[in-house]
Design a protein around this motif. Structure first.
Motif, PDB file in Angstrom:
ATOM      1  N   LEU A 157     -30.177  27.319  48.311  1.00  0.00           N
ATOM      2  CA  LEU A 157     -30.029  27.610  46.731  1.00  0.00           C
ATOM      3  C   LEU A 157     -31.119  25.869  46.600  1.00  0.00           C
ATOM      4  N   GLU A 158     -30.815  25.160  47.231  1.00  0.00           N
ATOM      5  CA  GLU A 158     -31.677  23.429  47.246  1.00  0.00           C
ATOM      6  C   GLU A 158     -33.297  24.313  47.046  1.00  0.00           C
ATOM      7  N   PHE A 159     -33.742  25.374  48.263  1.00  0.00           N
ATOM      8  CA  PHE A 159     -34.772  25.447  47.590  1.00  0.00           C
ATOM      9  C   PHE A 159     -35.628  26.505  47.021  1.00  0.00           C
ATOM     10  N   MET A 160     -34.535  27.422  46.376  1.00  0.00           N
ATOM     11  CA  MET A 160     -34.944  27.375  45.008  1.00  0.00           C
ATOM     12  C   MET A 160     -34.979  27.156  43.552  1.00  0.00           C
ATOM     13  N   SER A 161     -33.885  25.949  43.503  1.00  0.00           N
ATOM     14  CA  SER A 161     -34.619  24.347  43.228  1.00  0.00           C
ATOM     15  C   SER A 161     -35.929  23.864  42.808  1.00  0.00           C
ATOM     16  N   GLU A 162     -36.395  24.082  44.085  1.00  0.00           N
ATOM     17  CA  GLU A 162     -37.474  23.828  43.930  1.00  0.00           C
ATOM     18  C   GLU A 162     -38.215  24.179  43.841  1.00  0.00           C
ATOM     19  N   GLU A 163     -38.198  25.436  43.877  1.00  0.00           N
ATOM     20  CA  GLU A 163     -39.477  26.767  43.584  1.00  0.00           C
ATOM     21  C   GLU A 163     -39.435  26.687  41.818  1.00  0.00           C
ATOM     22  N   ILE A 164     -38.516  26.713  41.654  1.00  0.00           N
ATOM     23  CA  ILE A 164     -38.342  26.648  40.141  1.00  0.00           C
ATOM     24  C   ILE A 164     -38.707  25.143  39.549  1.00  0.00           C
ATOM     25  N   MET A 165     -38.889  24.395  39.950  1.00  0.00           N
ATOM     26  CA  MET A 165     -39.267  23.405  39.691  1.00  0.00           C
ATOM     27  C   MET A 165     -40.814  23.449  39.561  1.00  0.00           C
ATOM     28  N   ASP A 166     -41.553  23.734  41.584  1.00  0.00           N
ATOM     29  CA  ASP A 166     -42.664  23.701  41.264  1.00  0.00           C
ATOM     30  C   ASP A 166     -42.907  24.764  40.401  1.00  0.00           C
ATOM     31  N   GLU A 167     -43.018  25.774  39.645  1.00  0.00           N
ATOM     32  CA  GLU A 167     -43.053  27.411  39.458  1.00  0.00           C
ATOM     33  C   GLU A 167     -42.929  26.860  37.352  1.00  0.00           C
ATOM     34  N   PHE A 168     -41.724  26.826  37.318  1.00  0.00           N
ATOM     35  CA  PHE A 168     -42.136  26.166  35.580  1.00  0.00           C
ATOM     36  C   PHE A 168     -41.241  24.899  35.593  1.00  0.00           C
ATOM     37  N   GLY A 169     -41.376  24.409  36.227  1.00  0.00           N
ATOM     38  CA  GLY A 169     -42.065  23.213  35.666  1.00  0.00           C
ATOM     39  C   GLY A 169     -39.753  22.397  34.621  1.00  0.00           C
ATOM     40  N   VAL A 170     -38.700  23.107  35.956  1.00  0.00           N
ATOM     41  CA  VAL A 170     -37.504  22.680  35.038  1.00  0.00           C
ATOM     42  C   VAL A 170     -36.807  22.460  36.116  1.00  0.00           C
ATOM     43  N   GLU A 171     -35.940  21.392  35.978  1.00  0.00           N
ATOM     44  CA  GLU A 171     -35.044  21.131  36.653  1.00  0.00           C
ATOM     45  C   GLU A 171     -33.172  21.508  36.682  1.00  0.00           C
ATOM     46  N   VAL A 172     -32.917  22.163  37.858  1.00  0.00           N
ATOM     47  CA  VAL A 172     -32.339  23.772  37.575  1.00  0.00           C
ATOM     48  C   VAL A 172     -31.047  23.253  39.003  1.00  0.00           C
ATOM     49  N   GLU A 173     -29.920  22.833  38.613  1.00  0.00           N
ATOM     50  CA  GLU A 173     -29.139  22.569  40.317  1.00  0.00           C
ATOM     51  C   GLU A 173     -28.252  23.956  40.277  1.00  0.00           C
ATOM     52  N   PHE A 174     -27.723  24.331  41.704  1.00  0.00           N
ATOM     53  CA  PHE A 174     -27.033  25.544  41.723  1.00  0.00           C
ATOM     54  C   PHE A 174     -25.573  24.611  42.642  1.00  0.00           C
ATOM     55  N   PRO A 175     -24.520  24.373  41.538  1.00  0.00           N
ATOM     56  CA  PRO A 175     -23.705  24.370  42.089  1.00  0.00           C
ATOM     57  C   PRO A 175     -22.980  24.389  42.959  1.00  0.00           C
ATOM     58  N   VAL A 176     -22.557  24.832  44.127  1.00  0.00           N
ATOM     59  CA  VAL A 176     -21.639  25.806  44.961  1.00  0.00           C
ATOM     60  C   VAL A 176     -19.650  24.784  45.258  1.00  0.00           C
ATOM     61  N   ASP A 177     -19.044  25.837  44.822  1.00  0.00           N
ATOM     62  CA  ASP A 177     -17.116  24.951  45.062  1.00  0.00           C
ATOM     63  C   ASP A 177     -17.240  23.795  43.836  1.00  0.00           C
ATOM     64  N   LYS A 178     -17.661  24.199  42.332  1.00  0.00           N
ATOM     65  CA  LYS A 178     -17.624  22.750  41.940  1.00  0.00           C
ATOM     66  C   LYS A 178     -16.251  23.287  41.044  1.00  0.00           C
ATOM     67  N   PRO A 179     -15.096  22.578  41.515  1.00  0.00           N
ATOM     68  CA  PRO A 179     -13.811  22.570  40.685  1.00  0.00           C
ATOM     69  C   PRO A 179     -13.878  22.541  39.393  1.00  0.00           C
ATOM     70  N   ASP A 180     -12.965  23.111  38.383  1.00  0.00           N
ATOM     71  CA  ASP A 180     -12.814  23.267  37.668  1.00  0.00           C
ATOM     72  C   ASP A 180     -13.782  23.260  36.315  1.00  0.00           C
ATOM     73  N   SER A 181     -14.814  24.441  36.757  1.00  0.00           N
ATOM     74  CA  SER A 181     -16.027  24.391  36.060  1.00  0.00           C
ATOM     75  C   SER A 181     -15.340  26.126  34.672  1.00  0.00           C
ATOM     76  N   ASP A 182     -16.694  25.978  34.206  1.00  0.00           N
ATOM     77  CA  ASP A 182     -15.946  26.803  33.018  1.00  0.00           C
ATOM     78  C   ASP A 182     -16.440  28.101  33.364  1.00  0.00           C
ATOM     79  N   ILE A 183     -17.871  28.355  34.283  1.00  0.00           N
ATOM     80  CA  ILE A 183     -17.964  29.787  34.485  1.00  0.00           C
ATOM     81  C   ILE A 183     -18.107  29.397  36.350  1.00  0.00           C
ATOM     82  N   MET A 184     -17.889  30.524  36.963  1.00  0.00           N
ATOM     83  CA  MET A 184     -18.038  30.951  37.661  1.00  0.00           C
ATOM     84  C   MET A 184     -18.523  32.432  38.842  1.00  0.00           C
TER      85      MET A 184
END
Length: 460
Positions: free
Chosen positions: A187-214
């Motif tokens: 997922l960290e690698f995908m974040s880097e790929e998104i930044m390189d290709e689309f110029g957008v900062e995206v984080e992929f949270p894993v096991d984040k408690p009290d999230s609205d969406i799983m």
């Protein structure tokens, strides 16, 4: 094991493979007797199965509507004939005419030969339910195939692919044996790929408690279909969602539906509900997996050991709702290549996703071309229910099963110039279509639907 000429069969799991998924294989000499015992249990539990056994008039309507028969022209792959492989045993042991008159009424004694036929032909049916869609009596031969596979599983006869996936899911929560460190790194690698290709900062949270969406992705999205998972991450980031991916359930599919609806499917449901409870989430959103969405939408309530406290939706429905509310800005010119849509069988004939997929498609691409037929009438890719076997004979059978789908794609003209897109919003469909487009020389690239949405997003 004796050799059965004329039948193509997938590589089967070893006895040790079966024990890993809680099945002790039945010895060959006892298999016929145990098969009748299991069949008796099934007929007493499911009236739909009894109806399928006793209502078919052999009208033949299903024959030319089955991609498996159209690809192989094997008479046993006509849906009514495939069901007859188990119906003749049902007649022999559970009907008066079968007990009295035997073969005169199409009844037959159980044998190892019959059981081997079950294994061959029940794993050539992709369980697409097109036969049920056209049957004048509404007989769902897919349900017969499900039951046949379940009987085989109880006997200890299961494809190695399915048994391995079942064991991996129980061990780490996905089909590919990817542990949590591998999930996080990918997922960290995908974040880097998104930044390189689309110029957008995206984080992929894993096991984040009290999230609205799983969010439940397909494990194939970590390895084979990265743009599908990247598209989902971009979408959730775009709408400002408080979301997470559970490391214990990185799998939208549930292979239990395809071979063992008791221990395996139920175990996967419990794993999902435990993750939702432990993380304290508010809603579960499913990723692109056809049979997985059917298993989630239609079976979780009946298999759960507790009340379902969370709404469970599909990402296509979520995105379609945002589009209708004009809360998602998409530029279809970003996807300028011609695109056709393959309708995954479990979406359109089981889960009502037909219209919403087209809402996403029309908003995200500039040249959308429908197949003929499409929607609920569409043909299967040929790989449904995980007929994704790589052993040489079964691989060639997979390509035969995809013949009708290849004809549909070619007829749209999207691959005429060698740069078209075949959109397949299901992991098993993608796994089947990747080699299919090469073998049939279709000139298209296989993409997911959320891939196209992610690329079309107009960032604020």
């Amino acid at each position: 094991m004796p050799e059965y000429k004329g039948m193509v069969q997938p590589q089967r799991a070893t006895p040790d493979d079966m024990r890993k998924i809680h099945i002790e294989p039945v010895p060959d000499e006892l298999k016929p007797e145990k098969a009748i015992e299991f069949l008796d249990q099934i007929r007493k539990k499911f009236r739909s199965f009894v109806m399928a056994m006793e209502s078919c008039t052999k009208c033949g309507q299903c024959a030319e509507n089955c991609h498996t028969y159209l690809g192989t022209r094997d008479p046993n792959n006509i849906p009514t004939n495939r069901a007859e492989l188990i119906r003749k045993i049902y007649k022999r042991y559970f009907t008066l005419e079968g007990r009295w008159f035997g073969k005169l009424v199409g009844a037959e004694d159980i044998s190892l030969d019959i059981i081997e036929q079950w294994y061959s032909y029940f794993y050539q049916c992709s369980q697409c339910r097109r036969c049920a869609h056209v049957c004048p009596f509404g007989i769902d031969t897919c349900e017969v195939t499900f039951i046949g596979r379940q009987l085989l599983h109880w006997l200890g006869i299961t494809p190695k692919l399915h048994a391995s996936v079942g064991a991996a899911m129980e061990r780490v929560g996905n089909h590919t044996n990817l542990p949590k460190p591998g999930i996080v790194d990918t997922l960290e690698f995908m974040s880097e790929e998104i930044m390189d290709e689309f110029g957008v900062e995206v984080e992929f949270p894993v096991d984040k408690p009290d999230s609205d969406i799983m969010y439940i992705p397909s494990s194939a999205d970590f390895l084979l279909n990265p743009y599908t998972l990247m598209g989902a991450g971009m979408y959730f980031t775009y709408i400002g969602a408080n979301w997470t991916i559970p490391s214990t359930v990185t799998e939208a599919g549930n292979f239990g539906l395809l071979f063992d609806q008791y221990w395996t499917q139920r175990g996967n449901v419990m794993r999902l509900l435990n993750a939702a409870q432990e993380l304290g989430i508010k809603k579960i959103v499913w990723g692109e997996c056809g049979h997985g969405w059917r298993a989630a939408k239609m079976y979780i309530p009946s298999l759960a050991d507790r009340p379902i406290r969370w709404p469970i939706t599909h990402i296509h429905d979520e995105v379609a709702d945002m589009i209708r509310k004009n809360e998602l800005k998409l530029d279809p010119s970003k996807n300028y290549k011609p695109v056709t849509l393959h309708d995954p069988c479990n979406y359109v004939r089981a889960c009502g996703l037909n219209d919403n997929m087209r809402v996403l498609m029309r908003a995200s691409v500039s040249d959308f071309r429908e197949m003929t037929p499409h929607g609920m009438d569409n043909f299967c890719c040929g790989g449904g229910s995980a007929i994704l076997f790589d052993d040489p004979e079964m691989y060639q059978r997979r390509i035969l099963l995809s013949k009708k789908k290849a004809e549909q794609v070619r007829a749209t003209g999207v691959g005429k110039d060698g740069d078209g897109i075949l959109c397949a919003p299901c992991s098993i469909c993608k796994a089947q279509l990747y080699p299919m487009v090469e073998e049939h020389e279709l000139g298209v690239e296989v993409k997911g639907l959320i891939d196209l949405v992610g690329k079309a997003l107009v960032w604020k």
